[in-house]
Design a protein around this motif. Structure first.
Motif, PDB file in Angstrom:
ATOM      1  N   THR A   1       7.651   5.232  -2.618  1.00 45.71           N
ATOM      2  CA  THR A   1       7.724   5.712  -1.236  1.00 45.71           C
ATOM      3  C   THR A   1       6.756   4.982  -0.314  1.00 45.71           C
ATOM      4  OG1 THR A   1       6.149   7.461  -1.802  1.00 45.71           O
ATOM      5  CG2 THR A   1       8.479   8.028  -1.884  1.00 45.71           C
ATOM      6  N   GLY A   2       7.246   4.708   0.903  1.00 43.32           N
ATOM      7  CA  GLY A   2       6.396   4.213   1.971  1.00 43.32           C
ATOM      8  C   GLY A   2       6.085   2.736   1.879  1.00 43.32           C
ATOM      9  N   GLY A   3       5.072   2.332   2.639  1.00 45.36           N
ATOM     10  CA  GLY A   3       4.688   0.939   2.724  1.00 45.36           C
ATOM     11  C   GLY A   3       4.302   0.579   4.140  1.00 45.36           C
ATOM     12  N   TYR A   4       4.571  -0.649   4.492  1.00 48.49           N
ATOM     13  CA  TYR A   4       4.117  -1.176   5.785  1.00 48.49           C
ATOM     14  C   TYR A   4       5.316  -1.609   6.626  1.00 48.49           C
ATOM     15  CZ  TYR A   4       1.897  -4.322   9.151  1.00 48.49           C
ATOM     16  OH  TYR A   4       1.485  -4.948  10.301  1.00 48.49           O
ATOM     17  N   GLY A   5       5.209  -1.438   7.941  1.00 48.99           N
ATOM     18  CA  GLY A   5       6.232  -1.942   8.845  1.00 48.99           C
ATOM     19  C   GLY A   5       7.597  -1.373   8.543  1.00 48.99           C
TER      20      GLY A   5
ATOM     21  N   ASN B   1       1.281  10.261  -4.213  1.00 49.72           N
ATOM     22  CA  ASN B   1       2.398  11.032  -4.768  1.00 49.72           C
ATOM     23  C   ASN B   1       1.943  11.888  -5.941  1.00 49.72           C
ATOM     24  OD1 ASN B   1       3.893   9.534  -2.995  1.00 49.72           O
ATOM     25  ND2 ASN B   1       5.478   8.957  -4.470  1.00 49.72           N
ATOM     26  N   GLN B   2       2.642  13.005  -6.155  1.00 53.98           N
ATOM     27  CA  GLN B   2       2.425  13.838  -7.335  1.00 53.98           C
ATOM     28  C   GLN B   2       3.742  14.500  -7.714  1.00 53.98           C
ATOM     29  OE1 GLN B   2      -0.219  14.537  -9.513  1.00 53.98           O
ATOM     30  NE2 GLN B   2       1.402  15.647 -10.589  1.00 53.98           N
ATOM     31  N   ILE B   3       4.137  14.346  -8.984  1.00 58.43           N
ATOM     32  CA  ILE B   3       5.330  15.018  -9.484  1.00 58.43           C
ATOM     33  C   ILE B   3       5.032  16.516  -9.583  1.00 58.43           C
ATOM     34  CG2 ILE B   3       4.692  14.624 -11.903  1.00 58.43           C
ATOM     35  CD1 ILE B   3       8.270  14.538 -10.532  1.00 58.43           C
ATOM     36  N   LEU B   4       6.021  17.355  -9.238  1.00 57.03           N
ATOM     37  CA  LEU B   4       5.834  18.804  -9.181  1.00 57.03           C
ATOM     38  C   LEU B   4       6.538  19.490 -10.344  1.00 57.03           C
ATOM     39  CD1 LEU B   4       6.399  19.249  -5.338  1.00 57.03           C
ATOM     40  CD2 LEU B   4       4.208  19.108  -6.559  1.00 57.03           C
TER      41      LEU B   4
ATOM     42  N   ARG C   1      11.075  17.113  -8.172  1.00 58.73           N
ATOM     43  CA  ARG C   1      10.556  17.112  -6.806  1.00 58.73           C
ATOM     44  C   ARG C   1       9.197  16.435  -6.819  1.00 58.73           C
ATOM     45  NH1 ARG C   1      13.535  17.141  -2.871  1.00 58.73           N
ATOM     46  NH2 ARG C   1      12.564  18.638  -1.473  1.00 58.73           N
ATOM     47  N   VAL C   2       8.986  15.546  -5.863  1.00 58.80           N
ATOM     48  CA  VAL C   2       7.739  14.808  -5.715  1.00 58.80           C
ATOM     49  C   VAL C   2       7.188  15.098  -4.335  1.00 58.80           C
ATOM     50  CG1 VAL C   2       6.695  12.512  -5.619  1.00 58.80           C
ATOM     51  CG2 VAL C   2       8.502  12.988  -7.286  1.00 58.80           C
ATOM     52  N   ILE C   3       5.884  15.362  -4.252  1.00 59.24           N
ATOM     53  CA  ILE C   3       5.239  15.563  -2.962  1.00 59.24           C
ATOM     54  C   ILE C   3       4.537  14.267  -2.577  1.00 59.24           C
ATOM     55  CG2 ILE C   3       3.087  16.485  -3.957  1.00 59.24           C
ATOM     56  CD1 ILE C   3       2.968  18.387  -1.513  1.00 59.24           C
ATOM     57  N   VAL C   4       4.660  13.891  -1.297  1.00 58.38           N
ATOM     58  CA  VAL C   4       4.014  12.698  -0.739  1.00 58.38           C
ATOM     59  C   VAL C   4       2.996  13.184   0.280  1.00 58.38           C
ATOM     60  CG1 VAL C   4       4.376  10.436   0.285  1.00 58.38           C
ATOM     61  CG2 VAL C   4       6.233  11.517  -0.991  1.00 58.38           C
ATOM     62  N   VAL C   5       1.719  12.838   0.073  1.00 57.99           N
ATOM     63  CA  VAL C   5       0.626  13.404   0.862  1.00 57.99           C
ATOM     64  C   VAL C   5      -0.099  12.311   1.634  1.00 57.99           C
ATOM     65  CG1 VAL C   5      -1.490  14.777   0.789  1.00 57.99           C
ATOM     66  CG2 VAL C   5       0.328  15.204  -0.874  1.00 57.99           C
ATOM     67  N   GLY C   6      -0.234  12.511   2.960  1.00 53.49           N
ATOM     68  CA  GLY C   6      -1.096  11.682   3.783  1.00 53.49           C
ATOM     69  C   GLY C   6      -0.510  10.347   4.171  1.00 53.49           C
ATOM     70  N   GLY C   7      -1.411   9.430   4.526  1.00 52.55           N
ATOM     71  CA  GLY C   7      -1.056   8.120   5.036  1.00 52.55           C
ATOM     72  C   GLY C   7      -1.897   7.794   6.252  1.00 52.55           C
ATOM     73  N   ARG C   8      -1.901   6.525   6.652  1.00 53.68           N
ATOM     74  CA  ARG C   8      -2.711   6.120   7.808  1.00 53.68           C
ATOM     75  C   ARG C   8      -2.196   6.775   9.075  1.00 53.68           C
ATOM     76  NH1 ARG C   8      -5.108   0.317   8.089  1.00 53.68           N
ATOM     77  NH2 ARG C   8      -6.648   1.497   6.897  1.00 53.68           N
ATOM     78  N   SER C   9      -3.081   7.526   9.729  1.00 50.16           N
ATOM     79  CA  SER C   9      -2.768   8.251  10.973  1.00 50.16           C
ATOM     80  C   SER C   9      -1.647   9.259  10.785  1.00 50.16           C
ATOM     81  CB  SER C   9      -2.406   7.262  12.099  1.00 50.16           C
ATOM     82  OG  SER C   9      -3.471   6.364  12.338  1.00 50.16           O
TER      83      SER C   9
ATOM     84  N   CYS D   1       0.831  -1.212   0.000  1.00 53.27           N
ATOM     85  CA  CYS D   1       0.000   0.000   0.000  1.00 53.27           C
ATOM     86  C   CYS D   1       0.864   1.260   0.000  1.00 53.27           C
ATOM     87  CB  CYS D   1      -0.952   0.005   1.183  1.00 53.27           C
ATOM     88  SG  CYS D   1      -2.019  -1.456   1.253  1.00 53.27           S
ATOM     89  N   SER D   2       1.790   1.321  -0.932  1.00 55.58           N
ATOM     90  CA  SER D   2       2.717   2.443  -1.043  1.00 55.58           C
ATOM     91  C   SER D   2       2.338   3.318  -2.232  1.00 55.58           C
ATOM     92  CB  SER D   2       4.149   1.922  -1.179  1.00 55.58           C
ATOM     93  OG  SER D   2       4.238   0.983  -2.242  1.00 55.58           O
ATOM     94  N   SER D   3       3.225   4.252  -2.592  1.00 57.38           N
ATOM     95  CA  SER D   3       2.930   5.221  -3.653  1.00 57.38           C
ATOM     96  C   SER D   3       4.155   5.397  -4.537  1.00 57.38           C
ATOM     97  CB  SER D   3       2.511   6.561  -3.036  1.00 57.38           C
ATOM     98  OG  SER D   3       3.474   6.996  -2.085  1.00 57.38           O
ATOM     99  N   GLY D   4       3.983   6.067  -5.686  1.00 60.48           N
ATOM    100  CA  GLY D   4       5.115   6.208  -6.591  1.00 60.48           C
ATOM    101  C   GLY D   4       4.925   7.296  -7.618  1.00 60.48           C
ATOM    102  N   SER D   5       6.069   7.773  -8.153  1.00 66.86           N
ATOM    103  CA  SER D   5       6.113   8.757  -9.237  1.00 66.86           C
ATOM    104  C   SER D   5       7.386   8.529 -10.027  1.00 66.86           C
ATOM    105  CB  SER D   5       6.114  10.194  -8.698  1.00 66.86           C
ATOM    106  OG  SER D   5       4.900  10.525  -8.077  1.00 66.86           O
ATOM    107  N   PHE D   6       7.403   9.032 -11.262  1.00 64.00           N
ATOM    108  CA  PHE D   6       8.599   8.971 -12.078  1.00 64.00           C
ATOM    109  C   PHE D   6       9.325  10.306 -12.045  1.00 64.00           C
ATOM    110  CE2 PHE D   6       6.354   5.403 -14.046  1.00 64.00           C
ATOM    111  CZ  PHE D   6       7.384   4.484 -14.139  1.00 64.00           C
TER     112      PHE D   6
END
Length: 679
Positions: free
Chosen positions: A133-137, A172-175, A180-188, A119-124
């Motif tokens: 970016t991200g994931g679990y544990g 994720n969203q490429i800027l 530069r990539v912005i990473v937004v949110g996540g659980r808690s 449950c992660s995210s990505g951009s080129f």
């Protein structure tokens, strides 16, 4: 008697006419509905995450905790050998959970993941590197990179830097800024941050909007927020039922948009989907319109815990986010849908595929799979925009995904509502089959309308086209006159959990088109005007005639001074500059007493210093199989990449590229690239 014969003849004629009418109408209708085909019985891993690279390969991966996949590894993540013992055969860390699918060869290659990307995210990035970016544990703060290649030896690399916060179910969203990539949110997690990390002390920034949209009774309902880049450089962020226009440069909300009408949520675990409709040159790309479809009913998550699966949402909301007047225009899909993917086709239409009709996202939280894709035509009048396409027989619900391929097909894979691979004795087993959905526009009956032999016309003295500059495209039509010609540039998405991150299409301006004496059509196109409209990176360029698209070609829009290989490049630049300053201040230089010789020495030193740096960079990158000519020729350029070289044993996949005009030295020096010139 004659009357009976006449009546018999009329009846016979009517039967034949009805037969032909039913036959051809049915054939036409079926053709318009598309068709399905099975490509592989087993991809080895669940395509929980999927994306297309500019080397015409597809990266698929799931989670390292899902147990035994279809591919065994020789070594675990910690380097210890995986042996044939019973314990090792049952050890999930001895199995690959990521593969690279070769579109041309229709085969997969296992890859190694060291930390969990569940449950992660990505951009080129602009050079085609996937930043993931991200994931679990152990993977929740990890940053991973995959630099695709054409030699079959590339694999995942993990950054030494960590995310500031744990990012599980983030977007994720490429800027527009350089890589530069912005990473937004996540659980808690109610913040955002930027990657690649330039320093280990780079922090995250609180985003109150995520606090406000958090649904405590439904595991958030604001996870995987929809994030789109507007043409003014701000971000549209949609979470749960609300949305804002956000200035990330100043950490400020520019606008609060009206709430989307109706009950229910659109974000995970309610799991609707969203796209930004194609941007058009006719309004200078300034009209930006967002479409949000599907989701779960209010209380769906709690109902599933009680064994009830509520019907999903059928509604779609459409709103212009630019200008000063904002209103959601609502319309209904042919049926309820959640866990669905939304893809922009080369025609500019929207394909809604995969998903379920009842329940919500999560383990075994959905029921009644949505087997029929929907086609949405944005330019039709309300009430006539939706049509139902050919049904599949394979359920694609939780943890499934889909992407558009360069030839116009749709690759569909994945599906697993269980914590581990479960292949039998359940209603919806773990799905490892790989399918293609072929839209009607790829049918043979449209080949005479399809633009072919597409090639790029360039000037030997120039090696690119800047933002807003012109470039030429040549193509042929088989016995048909051009009609309603459209030229599009499409940024393929990173897809997971019904979210297509960074997906974007632009309709480019055609300034002139002429028919040459040798039968070629020559179109003069204008590149996008700014990085706000089209952030740097790889796009698929398509020529569309009468709604029938050509095979797409990779187009690169590139910044000057982008990252070389990965997140370490900027650090190397900073470190090199710091070292140079220290060295300059400390060393003692011999002094030349004659002024003329002193000036000549300074000029020569500066010249050879520049040549040395540029030549060393060029050699290093050519050695890695990357022709980054922008180091030698400054500016923001649009690079057209031709097909990667086929490896032995692979079938030919003609993309229509032309390298006419390049000398043998040029072709050897710049493998796999065709450069577009300023005319």
């Amino acid at each position: 008697m004659e009357g009976k014969k006449a009546l018999h003849f009329v009846n016979k004629f009517m039967i034949i006419a009805i037969f032909f009418l039913l036959h051809f109408v049915g054939q036409s209708s079926g053709g318009r509905q598309g068709k399905w085909q099975l490509l592989l019985d087993n991809t080895g891993v669940v395509a929980m995450h999927m994306t297309l690279t500019h080397h015409n390969t597809v990266i698929m991966f799931d989670q390292i905790g899902e147990g035994q996949s279809g591919y065994r590894l020789r070594r675990r993540y910690n380097g210890t050998r995986c042996r044939g013992t019973r314990d090792d055969l049952e050890d999930g860390s001895c199995y690959a959970h990521s593969v690279e699918y070769d579109i041309l060869g229709n085969k997969v290659r296992p890859l190694r993941l060291d930390t969990d990307p569940w449950c992660s995210s990505g951009s080129f990035l602009s050079n085609g590197t996937l930043v993931q970016t991200g994931g679990y544990g152990s993977g929740s703060r990890r940053i991973r990179y995959f630099r695709s290649c054409d030699n079959g030896h590339c694999d995942w690399k993990q950054s030494k830097h960590l995310l500031s916060n744990e990012r599980w179910y983030a977007s994720n969203q490429i800027l527009p800024e350089n890589d530069r990539v912005i990473v937004v949110g996540g659980r808690s997690v109610f913040s955002y941050e930027f990657v690649p990390k330039l320093h280990s002390r780079d922090n995250s920034f609180d985003l109150p909007f995520l606090h406000q949209t958090y649904d405590r009774n439904a595991r958030g309902n604001n996870l995987y927020p929809f994030v789109h880049l507007s043409s003014d450089g701000n971000l549209f962020i949609f979470s749960n039922r609300d949305s804002i226009l956000f200035n990330y440069r100043h950490n400020r909300v520019v606008k609060n948009f009206p709430r989307i009408p109706g009950d229910g949520s659109r974000n995970y675990p309610s799991s609707g989907s969203s796209v930004i409709l194609p941007l058009d040159h006719t309004n200078n790309f300034q009209r930006v319109e967002v479409l949000v479809c599907g989701g779960a009913a209010s209380g769906a998550y709690r109902a599933v815990e009680q064994g009830r699966f509520l019907k999903g949402l059928s509604s779609c909301g459409r709103m212009v986010i630019t200008g000063n007047r904002h209103k959601w225009n609502m319309e209904n899909m042919p049926g309820p849908r959640l866990l669905n993917d939304m893809l922009i086709l080369p025609t500019g239409h929207i394909l809604i595929i995969n998903g379920a009709k009842r329940g919500c996202g999560g383990w075994n939280n959905a029921a009644d799979p949505s087997l029929q894709p929907y086609l949405y035509k944005p330019k039709k009048i309300p009430g006539r925009r939706f049509s139902v396409l050919m049904s599949t027989k394979i359920a694609r619900m939780y943890h499934s995904s889909a992407i558009v391929l360069p030839d116009g097909r749709i690759l569909v894979a994945g599906g697993n509502p269980y914590r581990r691979y479960t292949l039998r004795n359940v209603t919806y087993p773990t799905e490892l089959r790989l399918q293609e959905f072929t839209p009607h526009y790829m049918d043979r009956q449209f080949h005479s309308w399809r633009p072919g032999n597409v090639s790029i016309v360039y000037n030997d003295k120039m090696y690119g086209v800047k933002y807003g500059e012109e470039f030429n495209v040549q193509f042929r039509l088989l016995g048909r006159r051009p009609s309603n010609m459209v030229f599009t540039a499409y940024a393929p998405p990173f897809t997971t959990h019904s979210v297509s991150m960074n997906q974007r299409m632009l309709r480019l301006r055609c300034k002139n088109m002429v028919l040459t004496e040798d039968g070629w059509l020559n179109a003069v196109l204008e590149a996008p005007p700014s990085p706000n409209i089209a952030p740097s990176g790889y796009y698929l360029l398509t020529v569309v005639n009468r709604g029938i698209p050509s095979i797409s070609h990779w187009v690169r829009l590139r910044y000057e001074g982008e990252f070389d290989d990965d997140e370490k490049a900027e650090e190397r630049k900073i470190r090199k500059w710091s070292t140079l300053r220290k060295f300059t201040y400390l060393r003692k230089r011999p002094k030349l007493r004659i002024p003329a010789l002193r000036r000549a020495w300074k000029k020569g030193s500066r010249f050879f210093s520049r040549v040395k740096v540029s030549w060393s960079k060029a050699l290093r990158r050519l050695k890695n199989g990357q022709a980054h000519m922008n180091d030698l020729f400054g500016g923001n350029y649009l690079f057209m990449q031709a097909n990667p070289t086929l490896r032995s044993g692979e079938r030919t996949f003609h993309m229509g590229h032309s390298i006419r005009g390049l000398t043998a030295i040029d072709r050897n020096l710049i493998p796999g690239y065709v450069f577009v010139a300023v005319l």
